[in-house]
Each structure stands twice: as structure tokens, then as C-alpha cells.
Design a protein around this motif. Structure first.
Motif, mmCIF file in Angstrom:
data_model
loop_
_atom_site.group_PDB
_atom_site.id
_atom_site.type_symbol
_atom_site.label_atom_id
_atom_site.label_comp_id
_atom_site.label_asym_id
_atom_site.label_seq_id
_atom_site.Cartn_x
_atom_site.Cartn_y
_atom_site.Cartn_z
ATOM 1 N N GLN A 13 0.827 -1.284 -0.289
ATOM 2 C CA GLN A 13 -0.230 0.493 -0.106
ATOM 3 C C GLN A 13 1.112 1.369 -0.262
ATOM 4 O OE1 GLN A 13 -2.300 -0.561 3.830
ATOM 5 N NE2 GLN A 13 -4.475 -1.297 1.881
ATOM 6 N N ALA A 14 0.584 2.060 -1.068
ATOM 7 C CA ALA A 14 0.365 3.527 -0.690
ATOM 8 C C ALA A 14 1.193 3.757 0.790
ATOM 9 C CB ALA A 14 0.589 4.949 -0.755
ATOM 10 N N GLY A 16 3.377 2.803 2.749
ATOM 11 C CA GLY A 16 3.433 0.669 3.399
ATOM 12 C C GLY A 16 4.847 0.362 2.592
ATOM 13 N N ASN A 87 5.544 5.331 -2.846
ATOM 14 C CA ASN A 87 4.569 5.845 -3.437
ATOM 15 C C ASN A 87 4.146 4.972 -4.457
ATOM 16 O OD1 ASN A 87 6.565 7.215 -4.734
ATOM 17 N ND2 ASN A 87 6.757 8.377 -2.716
ATOM 18 N N SER A 88 3.650 5.516 -5.452
ATOM 19 C CA SER A 88 3.540 5.318 -6.814
ATOM 20 C C SER A 88 4.678 5.974 -7.778
ATOM 21 C CB SER A 88 2.264 6.327 -6.799
ATOM 22 O OG SER A 88 2.108 7.505 -7.471
ATOM 23 N N ILE A 120 2.510 -1.014 -6.388
ATOM 24 C CA ILE A 120 2.277 0.125 -5.317
ATOM 25 C C ILE A 120 0.266 0.480 -4.991
ATOM 26 C CG2 ILE A 120 2.189 1.535 -3.528
ATOM 27 C CD1 ILE A 120 4.620 0.595 -3.546
ATOM 28 N N SER A 121 -0.346 0.048 -4.234
ATOM 29 C CA SER A 121 -1.444 0.541 -4.439
ATOM 30 C C SER A 121 -2.201 1.290 -3.597
ATOM 31 C CB SER A 121 -2.610 -0.860 -3.695
ATOM 32 O OG SER A 121 -2.190 -1.345 -2.642
ATOM 33 N N SER A 122 -2.988 1.873 -3.881
ATOM 34 C CA SER A 122 -3.117 3.395 -2.942
ATOM 35 C C SER A 122 -4.340 3.578 -2.764
ATOM 36 C CB SER A 122 -3.540 4.817 -4.188
ATOM 37 O OG SER A 122 -4.476 4.069 -5.012
#
Length: 122
Positions: A13-14, A16, A87-88, A120-122
């Protein structure tokens, strides 16, 4: 030449964290400076982090400074990349390799491994 295997990528996750590992399947890099690199949108590889032969000194690309930490364990012929506050823009394939020269950002003339994908998931 040293054959390298990267692992530890995956979905995070963002904000993470992930920890990447790199080991030598053939040969050793215990006496070499090592670096982590990542694939860019143009399929080049950009420098992320570097570590000297005994782990006593490290340096980072500005984009990851303060978030990523490179380390190594020469008894295991391994180098690691702890990635925090992801981050993304960190989503891509990551590779390790020997450095051409400590303090620089160029890889040595050594084959690349298959890399490990970070998503990465937001």
C-alpha cells in the motif's frame, strides 16, 4: 561474473514497506560495492542506492533518501533494500548489481538478474 537473484517484491500500500533481497547464485560479491537500481518508464535502469564492500558506507538517489535503506550481509552473500513510505513512483522492477565504482551510479559489467516487481496500491 556474478549471477544475481532478486526477491521480496510484491504489492504494498502507499505508505507501506517492503524489503528486497539480492543473493548471488553463482560467484560472490562480498568484496564489491553493490547497488540497487530500478527500471524507468523508458526501460533504462536508474540508480537507487549504493553500499561499499563492508557495509560501512551508503548513499542514495535523492528520490529515495530518508525512505530507503541499503544493507548487506557478506556472510550470506546478500544485499538488501528496506523500502519505507512507498509511493506510486516507486512502483517498478528493482535490480541489484555490482557497482562500477563506489560513489558512482553506474553498474559494473555484470549480467542483470530477472529483477523483482514492486507494485503500489493507493
Amino acid at each position: 561474473q556474478v549471477q544475481l537473484i532478486e526477491s521480496g517484491g510484491g504489492l504494498a500500500q502507499a505508505g507501506g514497506s517492503l524489503r528486497l533481497s539480492c543473493v548471488a547464485s553463482v560467484g560472490t560479491f562480498s568484496g564489491d560495492s553493490m547497488g540497487w537500481f530500478r527500471q524507468t518508464s523508458r526501460h533504462a535502469r536508474e540508480f537507487v542506492a549504493g553500499i561499499n564492500w563492508n557495509g560501512g558506507d551508503t548513499y542514495y538517489a535523492d528520490s529515495v533518501k530518508g525512505r530507503f535503506t541499503i544493507s548487506r550481509d557478506n556472510t550470506k552473500n546478500a544485499v538488501y533494500l528496506q523500502m519505507n513510505n512507498l509511493n506510486s513512483e516507486d512502483a517498478t522492477v528493482y535490480y541489484c548489481n555490482r557497482l562500477l565504482q563506489y560513489g558512482g551510479t553506474w553498474p559494473a559489467y555484470n549480467p542483470w538478474g530477472q529483477g523483482t516487481q514492486v507494485t503500489i496500491s493507493s
